[in-house]
Motif scaffolding. Structure first.
Motif, PDB file in Angstrom:
ATOM      1  N   LYS A  13       5.275 -40.396  35.836  1.00 48.43           N
ATOM      2  CA  LYS A  13       5.531 -39.256  34.939  1.00 48.43           C
ATOM      3  C   LYS A  13       6.928 -39.279  34.307  1.00 48.43           C
ATOM      4  O   LYS A  13       7.054 -39.154  33.094  1.00 48.43           O
ATOM      5  CB  LYS A  13       5.369 -37.916  35.693  1.00 48.43           C
ATOM      6  CG  LYS A  13       3.996 -37.664  36.243  1.00 48.43           C
ATOM      7  CD  LYS A  13       3.902 -36.276  36.865  1.00 48.43           C
ATOM      8  CE  LYS A  13       4.877 -36.018  37.998  1.00 48.43           C
ATOM      9  NZ  LYS A  13       4.622 -36.797  39.217  1.00 48.43           N
ATOM     10  N   THR A  31      10.879 -31.054  35.912  1.00 51.27           N
ATOM     11  CA  THR A  31      10.860 -29.809  36.695  1.00 51.27           C
ATOM     12  C   THR A  31      10.987 -30.076  38.201  1.00 51.27           C
ATOM     13  O   THR A  31      11.463 -29.224  38.943  1.00 51.27           O
ATOM     14  CB  THR A  31       9.589 -28.982  36.423  1.00 51.27           C
ATOM     15  OG1 THR A  31       8.441 -29.718  36.867  1.00 51.27           O
ATOM     16  CG2 THR A  31       9.453 -28.638  34.955  1.00 51.27           C
ATOM     17  N   TYR A  35      13.119 -28.163  41.861  1.00 47.02           N
ATOM     18  CA  TYR A  35      12.673 -27.899  43.244  1.00 47.02           C
ATOM     19  C   TYR A  35      13.501 -28.723  44.238  1.00 47.02           C
ATOM     20  O   TYR A  35      13.786 -28.283  45.347  1.00 47.02           O
ATOM     21  CB  TYR A  35      11.175 -28.202  43.388  1.00 47.02           C
ATOM     22  CG  TYR A  35      10.339 -27.250  42.571  1.00 47.02           C
ATOM     23  CD1 TYR A  35      10.067 -25.962  43.040  1.00 47.02           C
ATOM     24  CD2 TYR A  35       9.853 -27.599  41.314  1.00 47.02           C
ATOM     25  CE1 TYR A  35       9.334 -25.064  42.287  1.00 47.02           C
ATOM     26  CE2 TYR A  35       9.114 -26.713  40.551  1.00 47.02           C
ATOM     27  CZ  TYR A  35       8.858 -25.446  41.038  1.00 47.02           C
ATOM     28  OH  TYR A  35       8.137 -24.555  40.285  1.00 47.02           O
ATOM     29  N   GLY A 125       5.688 -32.386  35.866  1.00 45.14           N
ATOM     30  CA  GLY A 125       5.651 -31.664  37.132  1.00 45.14           C
ATOM     31  C   GLY A 125       4.283 -31.721  37.773  1.00 45.14           C
ATOM     32  O   GLY A 125       3.601 -32.765  37.735  1.00 45.14           O
ATOM     33  N   ARG A 126       3.890 -30.607  38.385  1.00 42.97           N
ATOM     34  CA  ARG A 126       2.599 -30.548  39.069  1.00 42.97           C
ATOM     35  C   ARG A 126       1.686 -29.470  38.480  1.00 42.97           C
ATOM     36  O   ARG A 126       0.466 -29.562  38.573  1.00 42.97           O
ATOM     37  CB  ARG A 126       2.795 -30.226  40.562  1.00 42.97           C
ATOM     38  CG  ARG A 126       3.733 -31.158  41.325  1.00 42.97           C
ATOM     39  CD  ARG A 126       3.117 -32.544  41.462  1.00 42.97           C
ATOM     40  NE  ARG A 126       3.891 -33.416  42.352  1.00 42.97           N
ATOM     41  CZ  ARG A 126       5.047 -33.979  42.035  1.00 42.97           C
ATOM     42  NH1 ARG A 126       5.589 -33.790  40.854  1.00 42.97           N
ATOM     43  NH2 ARG A 126       5.660 -34.780  42.911  1.00 42.97           N
ATOM     44  N   ASP A 127       2.310 -28.431  37.905  1.00 37.36           N
ATOM     45  CA  ASP A 127       1.561 -27.243  37.469  1.00 37.36           C
ATOM     46  C   ASP A 127       1.899 -26.854  36.032  1.00 37.36           C
ATOM     47  O   ASP A 127       1.744 -25.705  35.655  1.00 37.36           O
ATOM     48  CB  ASP A 127       1.918 -26.059  38.377  1.00 37.36           C
ATOM     49  CG  ASP A 127       3.413 -25.727  38.294  1.00 37.36           C
ATOM     50  OD1 ASP A 127       4.202 -26.630  37.932  1.00 37.36           O
ATOM     51  OD2 ASP A 127       3.784 -24.580  38.564  1.00 37.36           O
ATOM     52  N   ILE A 128       2.382 -27.813  35.256  1.00 35.99           N
ATOM     53  CA  ILE A 128       2.827 -27.465  33.895  1.00 35.99           C
ATOM     54  C   ILE A 128       1.621 -27.055  33.037  1.00 35.99           C
ATOM     55  O   ILE A 128       1.620 -25.991  32.416  1.00 35.99           O
ATOM     56  CB  ILE A 128       3.597 -28.643  33.225  1.00 35.99           C
ATOM     57  CG1 ILE A 128       4.703 -29.169  34.131  1.00 35.99           C
ATOM     58  CG2 ILE A 128       4.148 -28.195  31.867  1.00 35.99           C
ATOM     59  CD1 ILE A 128       5.754 -28.182  34.542  1.00 35.99           C
ATOM     60  N   ARG A 153       7.611 -46.570  44.252  1.00 39.95           N
ATOM     61  CA  ARG A 153       8.679 -45.801  44.901  1.00 39.95           C
ATOM     62  C   ARG A 153       9.520 -46.690  45.819  1.00 39.95           C
ATOM     63  O   ARG A 153      10.740 -46.582  45.863  1.00 39.95           O
ATOM     64  CB  ARG A 153       8.076 -44.667  45.747  1.00 39.95           C
ATOM     65  CG  ARG A 153       7.954 -43.344  45.057  1.00 39.95           C
ATOM     66  CD  ARG A 153       9.310 -42.749  44.709  1.00 39.95           C
ATOM     67  NE  ARG A 153       9.321 -42.204  43.357  1.00 39.95           N
ATOM     68  CZ  ARG A 153       8.947 -40.977  43.049  1.00 39.95           C
ATOM     69  NH1 ARG A 153       8.566 -40.152  43.978  1.00 39.95           N
ATOM     70  NH2 ARG A 153       8.982 -40.571  41.797  1.00 39.95           N
ATOM     71  N   ARG A 183      -1.389 -26.287  48.420  1.00 42.78           N
ATOM     72  CA  ARG A 183      -0.684 -25.005  48.534  1.00 42.78           C
ATOM     73  C   ARG A 183      -1.478 -23.953  47.761  1.00 42.78           C
ATOM     74  O   ARG A 183      -2.246 -24.276  46.838  1.00 42.78           O
ATOM     75  CB  ARG A 183       0.755 -25.129  48.026  1.00 42.78           C
ATOM     76  CG  ARG A 183       0.827 -25.405  46.554  1.00 42.78           C
ATOM     77  CD  ARG A 183       2.264 -25.385  46.049  1.00 42.78           C
ATOM     78  NE  ARG A 183       2.271 -25.739  44.654  1.00 42.78           N
ATOM     79  CZ  ARG A 183       2.933 -26.751  44.121  1.00 42.78           C
ATOM     80  NH1 ARG A 183       3.670 -27.537  44.865  1.00 42.78           N
ATOM     81  NH2 ARG A 183       2.864 -27.001  42.831  1.00 42.78           N
TER      82      ARG A 183
HETATM   83  O1   DC Z   1       8.309 -34.831  40.787  1.00 43.40           O
HETATM   84  P1   DC Z   1       9.164 -34.834  42.067  1.00 43.40           P
HETATM   85  O2   DC Z   1       8.732 -35.863  43.051  1.00 43.40           O
HETATM   86  O3   DC Z   1      10.625 -34.932  41.762  1.00 43.40           O
HETATM   87  O4   DC Z   1       8.918 -33.368  42.710  1.00 43.40           O
HETATM   88  C1   DC Z   1       9.429 -33.000  43.966  1.00 43.40           C
HETATM   89  C2   DC Z   1       8.529 -31.937  44.585  1.00 43.40           C
HETATM   90  O5   DC Z   1       8.642 -30.730  43.811  1.00 43.40           O
HETATM   91  C3   DC Z   1       7.037 -32.275  44.618  1.00 43.40           C
HETATM   92  O6   DC Z   1       6.642 -32.808  45.850  1.00 43.40           O
HETATM   93  C4   DC Z   1       6.347 -30.962  44.364  1.00 43.40           C
HETATM   94  C5   DC Z   1       7.379 -30.096  43.714  1.00 43.40           C
HETATM   95  N1   DC Z   1       7.087 -29.788  42.314  1.00 43.40           N
HETATM   96  C6   DC Z   1       6.250 -28.722  42.066  1.00 43.40           C
HETATM   97  O7   DC Z   1       5.733 -28.119  42.999  1.00 43.40           O
HETATM   98  N2   DC Z   1       6.014 -28.331  40.796  1.00 43.40           N
HETATM   99  C7   DC Z   1       6.561 -28.975  39.767  1.00 43.40           C
HETATM  100  N3   DC Z   1       6.318 -28.547  38.522  1.00 43.40           N
HETATM  101  C8   DC Z   1       7.396 -30.092  39.994  1.00 43.40           C
HETATM  102  C9   DC Z   1       7.623 -30.488  41.295  1.00 43.40           C
END
Ligand code: DC
Length: 220
Positions: A13, A31, A35, A125-128, A153, A183
């Motif tokens: 991403k 994003t 966090y 992110g995860r929830d955009i 990674r 979650r």
């Molecule tokens: O993308 P990342 O690996 O840097 O994100 C770190 C943690 O933040 C990931 O395990 C879940 C959370 N996260 C989230 O819940 N919602 C987002 N929009 C971005 C990241």
């Protein structure tokens, strides 16, 4: 215009989002970094990241700030640039835990929407696509097998001199995927109108070109 890129850890991403943002002249907002900054603060204060009451109390006196310097995103925690520190492996797990707490998400999402409404922005992110910007003009969901994501990674961490094993990284990634998608509040999920891109066997250039074509098509 806003572009949402969601997906699990290591799907590519941030690499792709940066390239797309460069090609399109958009702002890029990572994003996850926000966090991670919250997680770092809690780790520094010795606060259990699953203890919502204590996290909330600390968060109320914490300032997370995203700035753009020399063409890149920097994250400031209480006035200190923590852009490098938040990449540490120990912060990844804590970020996944802390991001499950509604009080944390509400504060971060507010900041994300504030940034995105000012300019053309690509957010990853995860929830955009499902929660932060459900009306984003283009939504992508990037995936790759957990083996491939772990390899990526691992290579990144080894370059930074981290002491880790490929097996350990794979286990952590799978655990994080599970946490993030199970979650209750705004979990990792593909939006119904998101375009899924499996990057397992694609090069960075191929993925960027494919996504760029889609965005340019939407702009016309
Ligand atoms: O993308 P990342 O690996 O840097 O994100 C770190 C943690 O933040 C990931 O395990 C879940 C959370 N996260 C989230 O819940 N919602 C987002 N929009 C971005 C990241």
């Amino acid at each position: 215009m806003n572009i949402a890129i969601d997906g699990p850890a290591g799907a590519g991403k941030s690499t792709i989002a940066k390239r797309l943002a460069g090609a399109l002249g958009f702002l890029y907002l990572d994003t996850g970094a926000m966090y991670r900054a919250v997680a770092l603060k809690m780790l520094n204060c010795g606060i259990d990241v699953t203890d919502e009451k204590r996290v909330k109390a600390e968060l109320d006196r914490t300032v997370i700030d995203v700035r753009y310097e020399n063409g890149g995103q920097k994250v400031y925690l209480d006035g200190v640039d923590v852009s490098e520190n938040i990449r540490e492996h120990r912060v990844s797990k804590a970020a996944s835990d802390v991001s499950a707490l509604p009080c944390v998400r509400v504060k971060m999402v507010e900041l994300q929407r504030e940034i995105a409404c000012k300019r053309d922005t690509i957010l990853d992110g995860r929830d955009i696509g499902t929660f932060v910007l459900p009306n984003a003009e283009v939504k992508f969901f990037l995936t790759a097998t957990s083996d491939e994501r772990a390899k990526r990674r691992y290579a990144e961490l080894v370059l930074k001199g981290a002491n880790c094993t490929l097996e350990g990284i794979k286990k952590d990634i799978e655990q994080r995927d599970y946490n993030d998608s199970h979650r209750e509040f705004a979990p990792l999920k593909k939006a119904s109108d998101a375009i899924e891109v499996d990057t397992t066997d694609m090069s960075i250039e191929e993925v960027t070109g494919y996504m760029l074509d889609i965005v340019n098509g939407k702009k016309q």
